[in-house]
Design a protein around this motif. Sequence first.
Motif, mmCIF file in Angstrom:
data_model
loop_
_atom_site.group_PDB
_atom_site.id
_atom_site.type_symbol
_atom_site.label_atom_id
_atom_site.label_comp_id
_atom_site.label_asym_id
_atom_site.label_seq_id
_atom_site.Cartn_x
_atom_site.Cartn_y
_atom_site.Cartn_z
ATOM 1 N N UNK A 98 7.792 4.282 19.856
ATOM 2 C CA UNK A 98 6.618 4.853 19.156
ATOM 3 C C UNK A 98 6.832 4.369 17.630
ATOM 4 N N UNK A 99 7.251 3.327 17.213
ATOM 5 C CA UNK A 99 7.551 3.162 15.824
ATOM 6 C C UNK A 99 6.939 1.793 15.481
ATOM 7 N N UNK A 100 5.675 1.541 15.620
ATOM 8 C CA UNK A 100 5.065 0.189 15.212
ATOM 9 C C UNK A 100 5.455 0.008 13.899
ATOM 10 N N UNK A 135 9.872 1.585 8.735
ATOM 11 C CA UNK A 135 8.736 0.697 9.150
ATOM 12 C C UNK A 135 7.955 0.252 7.970
ATOM 13 N N UNK A 136 7.692 -0.986 8.288
ATOM 14 C CA UNK A 136 7.058 -1.881 7.353
ATOM 15 C C UNK A 136 5.824 -0.967 6.757
ATOM 16 N N UNK A 137 5.323 -0.318 7.384
ATOM 17 C CA UNK A 137 3.790 0.234 7.026
ATOM 18 C C UNK A 137 3.948 1.140 5.943
ATOM 19 N N UNK A 138 5.207 1.614 5.536
ATOM 20 C CA UNK A 138 5.570 2.781 4.595
ATOM 21 C C UNK A 138 6.248 4.022 5.047
ATOM 22 N N UNK A 139 6.848 3.844 6.227
ATOM 23 C CA UNK A 139 7.554 5.211 6.844
ATOM 24 C C UNK A 139 8.904 4.989 7.150
ATOM 25 N N UNK A 140 9.561 5.793 7.047
ATOM 26 C CA UNK A 140 11.234 5.944 7.240
ATOM 27 C C UNK A 140 11.520 7.081 8.408
ATOM 28 N N UNK A 141 12.180 6.639 9.158
ATOM 29 C CA UNK A 141 12.513 7.887 10.342
ATOM 30 C C UNK A 141 14.128 7.941 10.044
ATOM 31 N N UNK A 142 14.522 9.161 10.455
ATOM 32 C CA UNK A 142 15.948 9.087 10.834
ATOM 33 C C UNK A 142 16.054 9.630 12.427
ATOM 34 N N UNK A 143 17.044 8.741 12.935
ATOM 35 C CA UNK A 143 17.078 8.888 14.675
ATOM 36 C C UNK A 143 18.708 9.608 14.689
ATOM 37 N N UNK A 144 18.945 10.833 15.268
ATOM 38 C CA UNK A 144 20.096 11.378 15.198
ATOM 39 C C UNK A 144 20.709 11.055 16.487
ATOM 40 N N UNK A 200 13.991 12.206 17.017
ATOM 41 C CA UNK A 200 13.563 11.158 15.936
ATOM 42 C C UNK A 200 12.606 11.989 14.854
ATOM 43 N N UNK A 201 12.958 11.867 13.619
ATOM 44 C CA UNK A 201 12.302 12.611 12.630
ATOM 45 C C UNK A 201 11.966 11.747 11.302
ATOM 46 N N UNK A 202 10.624 11.959 11.106
ATOM 47 C CA UNK A 202 10.225 11.355 9.758
ATOM 48 C C UNK A 202 10.581 11.732 8.394
ATOM 49 N N UNK A 221 0.511 3.597 -1.109
ATOM 50 C CA UNK A 221 0.352 2.139 -0.511
ATOM 51 C C UNK A 221 1.359 1.420 -1.055
ATOM 52 N N UNK A 222 2.488 1.844 -0.680
ATOM 53 C CA UNK A 222 3.715 1.093 -0.862
ATOM 54 C C UNK A 222 4.625 1.080 0.836
ATOM 55 N N UNK A 223 4.763 -0.167 0.864
ATOM 56 C CA UNK A 223 5.507 -0.663 2.154
ATOM 57 C C UNK A 223 7.005 -0.011 2.188
ATOM 58 N N UNK A 224 7.648 -0.105 3.122
ATOM 59 C CA UNK A 224 9.108 0.369 3.411
ATOM 60 C C UNK A 224 9.679 -0.864 4.453
ATOM 61 N N UNK A 225 9.935 -1.913 3.762
ATOM 62 C CA UNK A 225 10.372 -2.802 4.723
ATOM 63 C C UNK A 225 11.840 -2.920 4.898
#
Length: 276
Positions: free
Chosen positions: A203-205, A221-230, A235-237, A245-249
Amino acid sequence: MKKATFLLLLLAPFAGQAQVHLEKLWETDTTQLRTPESVLWDPSSKSLYISNIDGKPWEADGKGFISTLAQNGVVQTAQWATGLNAPKGMGISKGKLYVADLAEVAVIDLRTGKILRKIAPEGAKNLNDVAVGPDGDIYVTDSATSRIYVIKGNKAELYLENAEIQRPNGIRWVGKRLFVFDAGKGGFYEVNADKSLKKLAEGMPSGDGIEPLGDGFLLSRWAGIVHHLSADGKLTQVLDLTAEKKNTADIGFDPQKRILYIPTFNANSVVAYQVH
């Protein structure tokens, strides 16, 4: 950057995982970086390598380059290595920087910044991320073909092809375990010894970067989101830059100082965060 203790922690179930928080430290200006796609922290030189596409993500225009930054965000050499097209993921092995660059992997001398050679895996189209294996071999994803290649010396060969991974992007070895992040469906996988896949999250396109964090992972996620997976699969954003309007590549990480480095792609900057 890879900790052996992580392997044991990942296998153990955890209760009451501590929440991960990010505190912004600095951001580069937008005058010297051009479509930065990937950040690689080099503990040997205490520097950051930044891949700059400087154009369209999949166009062979010869404009791509690598920059070096100090750990405080000051640009050391804006164009440390040139002669690339659309450079993306990077890895360091045996004194050389390996860079995914469209259908080739560029091999760059760390001492001089000069391109020594370019290796073209047969059938490669959109090479994206690079990981260094336990023996120093180079693994690279191809987002167009659902393939992973391995480079041993000067020879590239197919390592894995699996249609379940739609547009494989992020790839990372942690000890003797290999992980892949899918940019299509947004699945995060472990590649088993028999090359079958074990899905750890979904679930992380636009899945992009992978960095181990203690007993889990930071996933960008390139779209601009970072998750932590324990380690227990929660899974936590932890960051959302979409409103800015910044990406997170393809993220980088200093595990000793716990600093996360984010290339913002279209925003032409790198942002550093303290991980708490």
